[in-house]
Design a protein around this motif. Structure first.
Motif, PDB file in Angstrom:
ATOM      1  N   THR A 138       3.501  21.972  -9.340  1.00 29.87           N
ATOM      2  CA  THR A 138       3.589  22.471 -10.713  1.00 29.87           C
ATOM      3  C   THR A 138       3.598  23.997 -10.727  1.00 29.87           C
ATOM      4  N   ASP A 142       6.754  26.370 -11.736  1.00 29.20           N
ATOM      5  CA  ASP A 142       6.597  27.334 -12.829  1.00 29.20           C
ATOM      6  C   ASP A 142       7.010  28.738 -12.380  1.00 29.20           C
ATOM      7  N   ARG A 178       7.573  16.623 -16.498  1.00 31.39           N
ATOM      8  CA  ARG A 178       7.831  17.651 -17.517  1.00 31.39           C
ATOM      9  C   ARG A 178       8.738  17.114 -18.621  1.00 31.39           C
ATOM     10  N   ARG A 184       6.207  21.077 -22.586  1.00 27.95           N
ATOM     11  CA  ARG A 184       6.730  21.882 -21.479  1.00 27.95           C
ATOM     12  C   ARG A 184       8.141  22.306 -21.725  1.00 27.95           C
TER      13      ARG A 184
END
Length: 184
Positions: A138, A142, A178, A184
């Motif tokens: 994650t 990101d 997501r 998100r």
């Protein structure tokens, strides 16, 4: 001798003696351990510098796109430290390593442009290092998205997995997660 007034090393690849080479997707421009005999500028497509780990995992060290000089450190190395693989149909412009080093020694404008090019690559490498230091898929995704922007087409996701050093399956699970979450 050419004079390079701007910070654009790519113009050096258009002096006499340089050549073009077209690579189909998946073709090797060079292999890890091969002697460095030339420097390359990507003019069309993309070449990825890839290092394969002992267990077969591939890590992308550089994505060279049009206008990028490939494997800059090779100018001062005897052998390539990774594989150069065409990601798509690609054209590169080559210059003999000896000609490149002569230009570096004899043309202060080019040497300055080369130093600026290397400084930009150091910044990019530090950012990649920061991404790879993150512990979770994650967090890595990101960071990658903050750097590159939105996700590319699905067929390109495997290349993101290589860049952030996670398995394709782990990346696909993260992307699916997501998509299920509206926040998100």
């Amino acid at each position: 001798m050419i004079s390079i007034m701007s910070f654009d090393c790519s113009s050096a690849f258009y002096i006499p003696g340089c050549w073009d080479r077209v690579l189909p997707p998946g073709a090797f421009l060079f292999h890890q351990g091969e002697a460095v005999t030339a420097m390359f500028l990507v003019t069309k497509g993309e070449v990825q510098l890839t290092r394969h780990q002992r267990l077969g995992q591939a890590i992308v060290l550089q994505q060279a796109k049009p206008g990028d000089i490939l494997a800059e450190a090779s100018a001062f190395a005897a052998t390539y430290h990774c594989d150069g693989i065409a990601h798509s149909k690609t054209t590169v412009r080559g210059m003999a390593k000896g000609d490149f080093l002569k230009l570096f020694r004899e043309n202060a404008n080019f040497a300055q442009a080369w130093a600026a090019q290397l400084a930009r690559e150091v910044q990019t490498t530090r950012l990649r290092s920061e991404i790879l230091s993150l512990k979770t898929v994650t967090a890595r995704l990101d960071a990658w998205l903050n750097w590159h922007g939105p996700l590319p087409e699905k067929g390109e996701w495997i290349h993101i997995a290589r860049q952030i050093a996670v398995s394709p399956e782990a990346l696909y699970r993260e992307i699916a997660k997501r998509r299920r979450r509206p926040d998100r």
